[in-house]
Design an enzyme around this catalytic site. Sequence first.
Site, PDB file in Angstrom:
ATOM      1  N   PHE A  78      53.238  44.261  37.121  1.00 33.34           N
ATOM      2  CA  PHE A  78      52.723  45.599  36.833  1.00 33.34           C
ATOM      3  C   PHE A  78      51.814  46.010  37.977  1.00 33.34           C
ATOM      4  O   PHE A  78      51.653  45.284  38.962  1.00 33.34           O
ATOM      5  CB  PHE A  78      51.959  45.601  35.492  1.00 33.34           C
ATOM      6  CG  PHE A  78      50.827  44.608  35.459  1.00 33.34           C
ATOM      7  CD1 PHE A  78      49.545  44.983  35.817  1.00 33.34           C
ATOM      8  CD2 PHE A  78      51.049  43.294  35.081  1.00 33.34           C
ATOM      9  CE1 PHE A  78      48.500  44.066  35.806  1.00 33.34           C
ATOM     10  CE2 PHE A  78      50.005  42.369  35.055  1.00 33.34           C
ATOM     11  CZ  PHE A  78      48.733  42.758  35.419  1.00 33.34           C
ATOM     12  N   ARG A  89      44.571  35.888  40.050  1.00 27.73           N
ATOM     13  CA  ARG A  89      43.983  35.565  38.752  1.00 27.73           C
ATOM     14  C   ARG A  89      44.048  34.061  38.489  1.00 27.73           C
ATOM     15  O   ARG A  89      43.092  33.465  37.979  1.00 27.73           O
ATOM     16  CB  ARG A  89      44.692  36.341  37.649  1.00 27.73           C
ATOM     17  CG  ARG A  89      44.053  36.171  36.288  1.00 27.73           C
ATOM     18  CD  ARG A  89      44.522  37.212  35.288  1.00 27.73           C
ATOM     19  NE  ARG A  89      43.854  38.496  35.502  1.00 27.73           N
ATOM     20  CZ  ARG A  89      44.456  39.596  35.949  1.00 27.73           C
ATOM     21  NH1 ARG A  89      45.732  39.576  36.237  1.00 27.73           N
ATOM     22  NH2 ARG A  89      43.785  40.718  36.102  1.00 27.73           N
ATOM     23  N   ASP A  96      37.440  41.745  36.761  1.00 29.62           N
ATOM     24  CA  ASP A  96      37.713  42.999  37.456  1.00 29.62           C
ATOM     25  C   ASP A  96      38.607  42.649  38.633  1.00 29.62           C
ATOM     26  O   ASP A  96      38.380  41.619  39.309  1.00 29.62           O
ATOM     27  CB  ASP A  96      36.419  43.669  37.930  1.00 29.62           C
ATOM     28  CG  ASP A  96      36.630  45.164  38.186  1.00 29.62           C
ATOM     29  OD1 ASP A  96      37.152  45.843  37.293  1.00 29.62           O
ATOM     30  OD2 ASP A  96      36.266  45.644  39.272  1.00 29.62           O
ATOM     31  N   SER A  97      39.625  43.441  38.862  1.00 33.43           N
ATOM     32  CA  SER A  97      40.583  43.080  39.902  1.00 33.43           C
ATOM     33  C   SER A  97      41.166  44.321  40.559  1.00 33.43           C
ATOM     34  O   SER A  97      41.033  45.435  40.054  1.00 33.43           O
ATOM     35  CB  SER A  97      41.708  42.219  39.314  1.00 33.43           C
ATOM     36  OG  SER A  97      42.371  42.907  38.277  1.00 33.43           O
TER      37      SER A  97
END
Length: 211
Positions: free
Chosen positions: A163, A192, A73-74
Amino acid sequence: MSGTDALEVVLATHNAHKVAEFQRILGERMPQLRVLAYDGPEPVEDGTSFAANALIKARAAAEHTGRIALADDSGIAVDVMGGSPGIFSARWAGHGAGDEANRTLLLAQLADVRRPNRAASFHCTIALVVPAALADTGEPVEIVVDGTWPGQVAYEPRGSHGFGYDPVFEPEGHEITAAELLPEQKNAISHRARAFEALIPELERVAATLR
């Protein structure tokens, strides 16, 4: 398991591109690792933190498949906004809103905020869940790791790579946005990437203790 045995983990996502990304990055360090796509139902992500939502997804995938499961989850957290958008990053402009709408709303909310008060950071949390049937203790194993990428929100979008909020995020130590970095540059230093670095030793320890 021996060093030559394959280690299969299911990634709690229906996004094939994300499965490929996890396989590529983790497989470079753990050649025996095989990342599988998840084909089960999507749970309701009603947690109040990145860790809670990642665990919700990983637990659901582990329960549905009986396999070791991963989920991430980010999002972006802006200091002056008390950490928002945070867990609501993907739907900041409303359910169904796209990346451009989310970025536009964030920039509008920060229109009167000048540097150095535009500090922000990207966060990525990865949850690892080992079902009780596979753990050497006979109890479920849950591990959570985090990666944080500090920086600030730009005044306007720039760049064509990436993105989400990449075009409006300037990483610490850079005068360009994340979307102006080449993909390989971003992937080496992003939130990430930092979460993956923390995850790999945990995966290696899990692999060494499996029944």
